[in-house]
Scaffold this active site. Structure first.
Site, PDB file in Angstrom:
ATOM      1  N   ARG A 263       7.084  -7.603 -14.564  1.00 41.37           N
ATOM      2  CA  ARG A 263       8.353  -7.057 -14.058  1.00 41.37           C
ATOM      3  C   ARG A 263       9.521  -7.919 -14.525  1.00 41.37           C
ATOM      4  O   ARG A 263       9.458  -9.140 -14.465  1.00 41.37           O
ATOM      5  CB  ARG A 263       8.325  -6.993 -12.527  1.00 41.37           C
ATOM      6  CG  ARG A 263       7.202  -6.094 -12.044  1.00 41.37           C
ATOM      7  CD  ARG A 263       7.252  -5.801 -10.575  1.00 41.37           C
ATOM      8  NE  ARG A 263       6.093  -4.994 -10.210  1.00 41.37           N
ATOM      9  CZ  ARG A 263       5.798  -4.616  -8.976  1.00 41.37           C
ATOM     10  NH1 ARG A 263       6.583  -4.962  -7.966  1.00 41.37           N
ATOM     11  NH2 ARG A 263       4.727  -3.880  -8.747  1.00 41.37           N
ATOM     12  N   ARG A 278       8.151 -14.615  -6.751  1.00 40.17           N
ATOM     13  CA  ARG A 278       8.661 -13.545  -7.608  1.00 40.17           C
ATOM     14  C   ARG A 278       8.559 -13.959  -9.072  1.00 40.17           C
ATOM     15  O   ARG A 278       9.403 -14.657  -9.600  1.00 40.17           O
ATOM     16  CB  ARG A 278      10.125 -13.257  -7.233  1.00 40.17           C
ATOM     17  CG  ARG A 278      10.686 -11.948  -7.768  1.00 40.17           C
ATOM     18  CD  ARG A 278      12.093 -11.719  -7.265  1.00 40.17           C
ATOM     19  NE  ARG A 278      12.144 -11.543  -5.827  1.00 40.17           N
ATOM     20  CZ  ARG A 278      11.912 -10.403  -5.201  1.00 40.17           C
ATOM     21  NH1 ARG A 278      11.645  -9.326  -5.888  1.00 40.17           N
ATOM     22  NH2 ARG A 278      11.953 -10.322  -3.886  1.00 40.17           N
ATOM     23  N   GLU A 350       6.238  -9.643   2.256  1.00 42.75           N
ATOM     24  CA  GLU A 350       5.439  -8.553   1.725  1.00 42.75           C
ATOM     25  C   GLU A 350       4.306  -9.053   0.827  1.00 42.75           C
ATOM     26  O   GLU A 350       4.509  -9.865  -0.065  1.00 42.75           O
ATOM     27  CB  GLU A 350       6.340  -7.613   0.902  1.00 42.75           C
ATOM     28  CG  GLU A 350       5.563  -6.486   0.253  1.00 42.75           C
ATOM     29  CD  GLU A 350       6.430  -5.635  -0.688  1.00 42.75           C
ATOM     30  OE1 GLU A 350       7.672  -5.708  -0.570  1.00 42.75           O
ATOM     31  OE2 GLU A 350       5.847  -4.911  -1.512  1.00 42.75           O
ATOM     32  N   SER A 353       1.877  -3.070  -0.410  1.00 43.78           N
ATOM     33  CA  SER A 353       2.681  -1.898  -0.122  1.00 43.78           C
ATOM     34  C   SER A 353       1.782  -0.691  -0.360  1.00 43.78           C
ATOM     35  O   SER A 353       1.254  -0.523  -1.452  1.00 43.78           O
ATOM     36  CB  SER A 353       3.887  -1.875  -1.063  1.00 43.78           C
ATOM     37  OG  SER A 353       4.843  -0.946  -0.637  1.00 43.78           O
ATOM     38  N   ARG A 392       0.640 -13.762  -4.289  1.00 42.48           N
ATOM     39  CA  ARG A 392       1.148 -13.950  -2.922  1.00 42.48           C
ATOM     40  C   ARG A 392       0.015 -14.262  -1.948  1.00 42.48           C
ATOM     41  O   ARG A 392       0.233 -14.943  -0.939  1.00 42.48           O
ATOM     42  CB  ARG A 392       1.941 -12.716  -2.482  1.00 42.48           C
ATOM     43  CG  ARG A 392       3.251 -12.598  -3.275  1.00 42.48           C
ATOM     44  CD  ARG A 392       4.218 -11.602  -2.694  1.00 42.48           C
ATOM     45  NE  ARG A 392       5.436 -11.572  -3.504  1.00 42.48           N
ATOM     46  CZ  ARG A 392       6.474 -10.769  -3.272  1.00 42.48           C
ATOM     47  NH1 ARG A 392       6.447  -9.920  -2.243  1.00 42.48           N
ATOM     48  NH2 ARG A 392       7.537 -10.806  -4.049  1.00 42.48           N
TER      49      ARG A 392
END
Length: 428
Positions: A263, A278, A350, A353, A392
RNA sequence: GGAGGGGUGGCCGAGUGGUUGAAGGCGCACGCCUGGAGAGCGUGUAUACGGGCAACCGUAUCGCGGGUUCGAAUCCCGCUCCCUCCGCCA
């Protein structure tokens, strides 16, 4: 992609859905173009029917040896007007498609309305945040002190938002992924897939990252025209059924894959700059289900449960959030986020998801099934969820299981995958 | 990278300009036949869009896009994917 016929029949519901998403109503605009398109379409088709008939007559007359001049005169000139009508119709249709392709899925009725994550609704919690008799350190400090997490060298190689893991942490990444894959394939019936990490435009359009989120992804620039690096294996896994007509008996399909994800984080400059929260590249075990329309809600709960089970077995405290209309992704009609407790941040973050996309992606990628007994086809429903994000998960383990001496306890569930190792103490 | 071959319906496989949305076969569904099963026989068996309350009608689709023609699965151009051989290579 929205079903145009559905918009025609339910323009108000369509607009209400958009408004709940914080977007302006569009039904009137779409349907105006649609009316014009249908008029021209019908006109072009009728003209073509006449022309086809005349052409057949020419063929018949010719084979009987009769003169065809009169027939040729009738068909003459017809073509030009017809081509113009058809071209205009095609243009309008494209206009509709392009407009509709930019509109997000409509939220399910039970999704809370709100502008952003502040309106998300907590559904349940599991586990207690650990108490420390010392100040818990952030994962990047622990990792660097152990000598197993190297940001400077990663930056030298690739710039910011990359990390190099070494020794036990490198192995831990693999262990976490294997544990998750074994759970999902062995106990939850998912089929493991090893998909391509580079995909074409159509695939990314199918799952809805294109056309609106092109800037969030990386793209190759080779002379074959370029491919996208997958931002999540949701893209290849869901597109596995693109263009297909499935037997009802084959559903549900459940796929899982452990892949890297890429990403650009274009819109996140300055956010989460420390640590591995991130990254431009991270790995993730993904879950994807393809179901009958009537099964997707139950499948959504089931899938969320599968992701939760990972956290439960690792002993990580988490909560389940139902995302509000303002926080949901483009393709989702309903999303649960799993948020794991991070002691150093003193908050939940988070880690998964899980979204039910309904027929939205299926319509974009033309994935349908044939209901047994009934006629015709209908779009499948697609769901995707992280089960879980590996990086994560590693962060959560490091922070939640850190000890005063700077070592990290390995959760029991992972120890078999670490060769029996119980503690990460540095130097590999 | 070089040379060549090929993409037709769920599958196999005909088809080089005129009722070909597409022969034939297989598969599948239903019916007949049978005590039952099989064989046999008959019928049916794509998708999308438009029109219609519906029955149904029309249009498009033979890898994709464009062109020639009154008319294209069939001819021409571009693209794409697959296969074979040679070279290179993890």
């Amino acid at each position: 992609m929205h079903d145009l016929r559905w918009i025609r029949e339910n323009p108000d519901a369509f607009d209400r859905g958009l408004v709940r998403r914080g977007l302006p109503a569009r039904a009137e605009e779409i349907l105006a173009i649609d009316r014009e398109w249908r008029g021209l379409e019908t006109e072009a088709q009728e003209s073509q029917a006449t022309r086809n008939r005349l052409s057949r007559e020419i063929g018949a007359a010719k084979s009987r040896g009769e003169p065809i001049d009169e027939l040729l005169r009738q068909v003459e000139g017809r073509k030009q007007a017809e081509t113009a009508t058809a071209a205009k119709a095609a243009e309008l249709r494209q206009q509709i498609d392009e407009l509709v392709a930019t509109l997000p899925n409509l939220p399910a009725p039970d999704v809370p309305d709100g502008p952003d994550e502040s309106a998300n609704k907590e559904i349940r919690r599991h586990g207690e945040p650990p108490r420390f008799n010392f100040d818990p350190l952030p994962h990047e400090v622990i990792g660097e002190k152990l000598g197993l997490m190297d940001f400077p060298r990663a930056a030298r190689l690739s710039g910011s938002r990359f990390v190099v893991l070494k020794g036990a942490l490198a192995r831990l990444e693999r262990a976490i992924a294997q544990f998750m894959l074994d759970l999902h394939t062995g106990e939850f019936g998912y089929t493991e897939i090893a998909p391509p990490y580079l995909v074409r435009d159509e695939a990314v359009f199918g799952t809805g990252q294109l056309p609106k989120q092109a800037e969030d992804m990386f793209r190759t620039t080779d002379d074959t025209g370029g491919l996208w690096l997958i931002p999540t294996s949701e893209v290849p896994l869901t597109n596995l059924v693109a263009g297909e007509i499935l037997d009802e008996a084959a559903l549900p399909l459940r796929f899982t894959a452990w892949t890297p994800c890429f990403r650009s984080e274009a819109g996140a400059a300055g956010r989460d700059t420390r640590g591995m929260i991130r990254m431009h590249q991270f790995s993730k075990v993904e879950l994807v289900s393809v179901t009958r329309s009537e099964d997707s809600q139950a499948e959504h709960e089931r899938m969320t449960g599968c992701a939760e089970e990972v956290l439960k077995r690792l002993g990580l405290p988490y909560r389940v959030m139902l995302l509000s209309t303002g926080d949901m992704g483009f393709a989702a009609q309903k999303t649960y986020d799993l948020e794991v407790w991070l002691p150093a941040q003193d908050t939940y973050r988070e880690i998964s998801s899980c979204s039910n996309c309904g027929a939205f992606q299926a319509q974009r990628m033309k994935a349908r099934y044939r209901p047994s007994g009934g006629k015709g086809t209908q779009p499948v429903h697609t769901l995707n969820g992280s089960g879980l994000a590996i990086g994560r998960t590693m962060i959560a383990i490091i922070e939640n299981f850190q000890r005063h001496d700077g070592t990290v306890a390995i959760p029991e569930a992972l120890q078999p995958y670490m060769g029996g190792q119980q503690v990460i103490a540095g130097n590999g």
